[in-house]
Design an enzyme around this catalytic site. Sequence first.
Site, mmCIF file in Angstrom:
data_model
loop_
_atom_site.group_PDB
_atom_site.id
_atom_site.type_symbol
_atom_site.label_atom_id
_atom_site.label_comp_id
_atom_site.label_asym_id
_atom_site.label_seq_id
_atom_site.Cartn_x
_atom_site.Cartn_y
_atom_site.Cartn_z
ATOM 1 N N HIS A 199 0.843 -1.189 0.000
ATOM 2 C CA HIS A 199 0.000 0.000 0.000
ATOM 3 C C HIS A 199 0.885 1.247 0.000
ATOM 4 O O HIS A 199 1.937 1.279 0.638
ATOM 5 C CB HIS A 199 -0.906 -0.010 1.233
ATOM 6 C CG HIS A 199 -1.949 1.061 1.243
ATOM 7 N ND1 HIS A 199 -1.671 2.366 1.599
ATOM 8 C CD2 HIS A 199 -3.274 1.030 0.931
ATOM 9 C CE1 HIS A 199 -2.784 3.079 1.519
ATOM 10 N NE2 HIS A 199 -3.768 2.298 1.117
ATOM 11 N N GLU B 191 0.735 4.162 1.420
ATOM 12 C CA GLU B 191 1.072 4.726 2.730
ATOM 13 C C GLU B 191 2.113 3.875 3.442
ATOM 14 O O GLU B 191 3.067 4.397 4.025
ATOM 15 C CB GLU B 191 -0.181 4.834 3.608
ATOM 16 C CG GLU B 191 0.135 5.424 4.978
ATOM 17 C CD GLU B 191 -1.021 5.335 5.969
ATOM 18 O OE1 GLU B 191 -0.753 5.170 7.183
ATOM 19 O OE2 GLU B 191 -2.185 5.426 5.542
ATOM 20 N N SER C 20 -8.744 0.067 -0.234
ATOM 21 C CA SER C 20 -8.631 -0.824 0.935
ATOM 22 C C SER C 20 -9.656 -0.436 1.992
ATOM 23 O O SER C 20 -10.323 -1.286 2.586
ATOM 24 C CB SER C 20 -7.220 -0.731 1.540
ATOM 25 O OG SER C 20 -6.249 -1.123 0.604
#
Length: 288
Positions: A128, A130, A226
């Site tokens: 992901h 982040e 997500s």
Amino acid sequence: MKIEIDQGSGFCFGVTRAINKAEEELARGATLYCLGDIVHNGKECDRLKKLGLITIDHATFSTLHHAKVLLRAHGEPPATYRQAETNGIEIIDATCPVVLHLQERIKKEYQAGGTESKQIVIYGKNGHAEVLGLVGQTDGKAIVIESPEEVDKLDFNRDICLYSQTTKPLEGFRKIVEYIGAHISPTATFRYYDTICRQVANRMPHIRDFATRHDVILFVCGKKSSNGKVLYDECRSVNPRSYLVDAASEIDFAWLEDCRSVGICGATSTPKWLMEECAEAIRKRMQP
């Protein structure tokens, strides 16, 4: 038939801020690149593309020189900033302040040393955007755990310092904390920090309540989200007549048979205008 759009759904503060920055730059007429999809919603990305936003990947980013590039709310690792400086790229930094603060905390933890005995662990989704930015604060040494089932890959004889991706569910984080706490060696220390964004976490009980108030739920979000998957699963857990759609064109009106109330909600990456389009499609179809 009653149709209600959930006022608690839609862009979180970080996404709104990033899109506002993009629109402001594009309004000036300058060429603007965005490193990765500005938001995990294809329809919103298409809208901004029509305004002139050019989405690029990291490979293309490394070839740019003297350009203007927006960094989305998810954040980026230090290597991205170094590359920008080397290539004379002007960064428009739209990293969410909550994510930026977490990056700084993890970086400080890593720079404090002791990594030969200490494990910096991040509860998050591997790959992901982040999480890549968070792991980058530790020169790639942080351990990423996607679910409570993966906790057993840690060394419980060594110190553990646990953080969380800002958009992960609180329940999963608590389960990991409980497991580590029960298995950590008496000779090791365990510190954990609940770094989940409350604007996102608080949506869970709200959306659960919203889903129980309607016969049918249309959950509108992009397939890459997500956060959307987590919230949609929560809707389905309390209302089996919950359906995931990317746009109004995906609505199967057979879902609405014997339905008196439709609730329309979405993820932190879902634009309000997309939920409104779904509501309008139902109104037009259901008009006598």
